[in-house]
Design an enzyme around this catalytic site. Structure first.
Site, PDB file in Angstrom:
ATOM      1  N   THR A  21       0.852  -1.197   0.000  1.00 12.02           N
ATOM      2  CA  THR A  21       0.000   0.000   0.000  1.00 12.02           C
ATOM      3  C   THR A  21       0.887   1.247   0.000  1.00 12.02           C
ATOM      4  O   THR A  21       2.079   1.157  -0.306  1.00 12.02           O
ATOM      5  CB  THR A  21      -0.975  -0.031   1.198  1.00 12.02           C
ATOM      6  OG1 THR A  21      -1.945   1.009   1.049  1.00 12.02           O
ATOM      7  CG2 THR A  21      -0.263   0.135   2.531  1.00 12.02           C
ATOM      8  N   ASN A  22       0.328   2.412   0.296  1.00  6.16           N
ATOM      9  CA  ASN A  22       1.115   3.650   0.334  1.00  6.16           C
ATOM     10  C   ASN A  22       0.567   4.567   1.425  1.00  6.16           C
ATOM     11  O   ASN A  22      -0.342   4.188   2.159  1.00  6.16           O
ATOM     12  CB  ASN A  22       1.093   4.331  -1.043  1.00  6.16           C
ATOM     13  CG  ASN A  22      -0.327   4.648  -1.452  1.00  6.16           C
ATOM     14  OD1 ASN A  22      -1.006   5.442  -0.815  1.00  6.16           O
ATOM     15  ND2 ASN A  22      -0.811   3.986  -2.498  1.00  6.16           N
ATOM     16  N   ARG A  23       1.105   5.783   1.522  1.00  2.00           N
ATOM     17  CA  ARG A  23       0.833   6.649   2.674  1.00  2.00           C
ATOM     18  C   ARG A  23      -0.409   7.529   2.519  1.00  2.00           C
ATOM     19  O   ARG A  23      -0.641   8.410   3.334  1.00  2.00           O
ATOM     20  CB  ARG A  23       2.056   7.526   2.947  1.00  2.00           C
ATOM     21  CG  ARG A  23       3.245   6.731   3.473  1.00  2.00           C
ATOM     22  CD  ARG A  23       4.472   7.619   3.642  1.00  2.00           C
ATOM     23  NE  ARG A  23       4.128   8.907   4.201  1.00  2.00           N
ATOM     24  CZ  ARG A  23       4.504  10.083   3.691  1.00  2.00           C
ATOM     25  NH1 ARG A  23       5.236  10.136   2.608  1.00  2.00           N
ATOM     26  NH2 ARG A  23       4.136  11.206   4.280  1.00  2.00           N
ATOM     27  N   ALA A  88      -4.469   7.369  -4.581  1.00  3.37           N
ATOM     28  CA  ALA A  88      -3.094   6.906  -4.789  1.00  3.37           C
ATOM     29  C   ALA A  88      -3.182   5.405  -5.087  1.00  3.37           C
ATOM     30  O   ALA A  88      -3.075   4.565  -4.190  1.00  3.37           O
ATOM     31  CB  ALA A  88      -2.254   7.186  -3.550  1.00  3.37           C
TER      32      ALA A  88
END
Ligand code: PMT
Length: 211
Positions: A21-23, A88
């Site tokens: 995943t990402n932030r 995102a």
């Protein structure tokens, strides 16, 4: 007008315990959904996992993976006047999902990844979307020129560029500082809350004539 807005990160599962995943916190996309609804528009928010409350009066579809977000956007485009893709979305996902938790094996491990479907890039060419199309560009350098490249390649009417190398703006912060890139001009918005930035973007979104 009817708005479709994507937000948040996607999660690309690797095994029952792990995912890539990402932030992204989802704040920028949720602020856009709230601002559009506040201005009296119909809003559908399609979001990856976040801890945020859905703004009142906003229709909501929860997704997890890039593929699920792609399918939801494609299926919900009928009647949409403005699409703003803030999510995102993971660019790559594991090629294989392991039904069992992957066990430690030696000192190194190589993960094989494959491209996820490009939602923004499919809007015109695959989905035939004719409304106003707004993308985001998360960059760490040359924000304006990379955003312009995305505007042209993905046939957008506006791309919102932001610098995600900074910890005070962009990912998982309450504020943002963006450049709005249009086909024939650019506009810089000073650092401000994501709610104020969202109000400006929605204002533009309602007056742009789609190509
Ligand atoms: O969620 P926050 O914590 O508030 O953070 C906000 C943000 C930094 C996530 C947001 O402002 C932002 O920049 N969103 C775009 C993030 C991104 O993935 O950018 P990108 O440059 O990699 O992608 C370009 C565009 O293509 C984006 O509109 C993205 O939604 C879209 N995309 C990307 C990959 C993919 N497979 N499909 C897509 O549609």
């Amino acid at each position: 007008m009817r708005f479709l807005i994507t937000a948040g990160p996607t999660r690309e599962p690797l095994d029952p315990a792990r995912y890539l995943t990402n932030r992204s916190s989802g704040r920028m996309g949720y602020a856009l959904a709230g601002a559009a609804r506040h201005d009296g528009h119909d809003v559908l928010l399609i979001s990856g996992p976040t801890t945020l409350d859905v703004p009142p009066g906003v229709d909501f579809i929860q997704v997890e993976t890039a593929q699920q977000m792609y399918d939801a956007v494609r299926d919900m485009l009928d009647g949409v006047d403005v699409a703003i893709l803030t999510a995102a979305v993971a660019d790559y996902r594991p090629v294989a999902y392991s039904e069992q938790k992957i066990k430690k094996q030696g000192e190194r491990m190589v993960l094989e990844l494959e491209r996820t479907p490009d939602i923004l890039g499919s809007m015109r060419s695959v989905f035939g979307f004719k409304g106003t199309l707004i993308g985001f560009a998360a960059e760490t350098q040359d924000v304006e020129s990379y955003a312009r490249g995305k505007l042209e390649r993905k046939q957008c009417d506006m791309v919102v560029g932001n610098d995600v190398s900074r910890s005070d703006i962009g990912f998982d912060s309450r504020e943002n500082e963006v450049v709005l890139v249009f086909p024939d001009h650019v506009e810089y918005l000073e650092k401000d809350t994501k709610e104020h930035i969202a109000m400006h973007i929605i204002e533009h979104a309602t007056i742009i004539r789609p190509k």
